[in-house]
Design an enzyme around this catalytic site. Sequence first.
Site, PDB file in Angstrom:
ATOM      1  CG  HIS A 158      45.755  41.135  42.926  1.00 49.14           C
ATOM      2  ND1 HIS A 158      44.645  41.220  42.574  1.00 49.14           N
ATOM      3  CD2 HIS A 158      45.655  40.365  44.002  1.00 49.14           C
ATOM      4  CE1 HIS A 158      43.691  40.402  43.260  1.00 49.14           C
ATOM      5  NE2 HIS A 158      44.430  39.653  44.274  1.00 49.14           N
ATOM      6  CG  ASP A 193      42.680  34.304  43.211  1.00 44.88           C
ATOM      7  OD1 ASP A 193      44.009  33.823  43.395  1.00 44.88           O
ATOM      8  OD2 ASP A 193      42.105  35.290  43.699  1.00 44.88           O
ATOM      9  CG  HIS A 195      41.053  38.225  45.996  1.00 43.32           C
ATOM     10  ND1 HIS A 195      41.735  37.060  46.271  1.00 43.32           N
ATOM     11  CD2 HIS A 195      40.646  38.799  46.887  1.00 43.32           C
ATOM     12  CE1 HIS A 195      41.619  37.282  47.509  1.00 43.32           C
ATOM     13  NE2 HIS A 195      40.877  38.207  47.969  1.00 43.32           N
ATOM     14  CG  ASP A 282      41.915  33.089  46.432  1.00 43.78           C
ATOM     15  OD1 ASP A 282      41.475  32.649  45.372  1.00 43.78           O
ATOM     16  OD2 ASP A 282      42.654  33.778  46.471  1.00 43.78           O
TER      17      ASP A 282
HETATM   18 ZN    ZN Z   1      43.231  35.556  45.746  1.00 42.07          ZN
END
Ligand code: ZN
Length: 341
Positions: A158, A193, A195, A282
């Site tokens: 990120h 991931d 995200h 995750d």
């Molecule tokens: Zn994540």
Amino acid sequence: MKAVYSEAHRGHDPQFFLLRGVVSRTTEQPERAERLLAGLRAGSHEIVAPTAFGPGPRARVHGPDYLAFLAEAWDAWRALGDAGPEMIANVHPVRIPGSYPAGIVGRLGWHTADTSCPIGPGTFAAACAAADVAATAAQLVLDGERAAYALCRPPGHHASRDMAGGFCFLNNSAIAAEHLRRKHDRVAILDVDVHHGNGTQAIFYERPDVLTVSIHADPAHYYPFFWGHAHERGAGAGLGANLNLPLPLGTGDADYLAALDRAAATVRAFAPGALVVALGLDASEHDPLAGMKVTTDGFRRIGAAIARLGLPTAFVQEGGYLSEILGVNLAAALAGFEEAA
Ligand code: ZN
């Protein structure tokens, strides 16, 4: 496979996490790395220490203003005299062009995207160590290993060129990719991931030489919300070198693996010399963030599908939070790769 790990991550122990207006202890805790390390040991992987590369790897990805900010931030924050135990911004220059501020509160707002990247006294050192861990795994691959794994904490995907966010400070996956780029003309990053890897996407968005592919929960309803949509395909010379595959919340193994097939086809068509896997865990059915329902066998099959790409591969740890099965899922993903490689 060889797995790179440094205990320096422990110096970064953030506390603050804000979700839907509720403050709680962050899920990005040092204990994560202990559980991942246990998974590596269970898989009989050889644990190796990182090489100290100095500032080069992080400077190939991040801007000088940002790196100077991270290096100076904690001392400047303490010098305020009345500041809290972690650095969290209360203002950001969002969506309207502004000018770079001189003071630490303004610089904090400039260089952080959200409240999920609190900076403490050991944050920069831990982030630099994680960057070395990632670069070392990439170097092992350059030196001839079929694959290597980087146990990076804090995570990185990120973080963009000059901004922290979502538990991330230095973009370890991007640093590994740039390290591989020193030998290979084309490198692909595959982000699994839960995200979207918005920082990685932003770093390479206009680059034709680094393909970025991300499979993640639909940002219409999930962090990072503003990026990760299917229509984001790159820009300028990088147009077509970014693929987002957003999936519904609650996606399980079958639909996830179907998306991975699409991702793999795009990677093959790009014909890279090497691959970075941004290995978030995750998407697990047991992850506390509860975005998807990938099983342990699903992670094994993800590893196998990645191996079938036949590329020199650097795995870089991204997310994956405290559950009984975190280390088990890491072992499964790497075992799936090794069995199919
Ligand atoms: Zn994540």
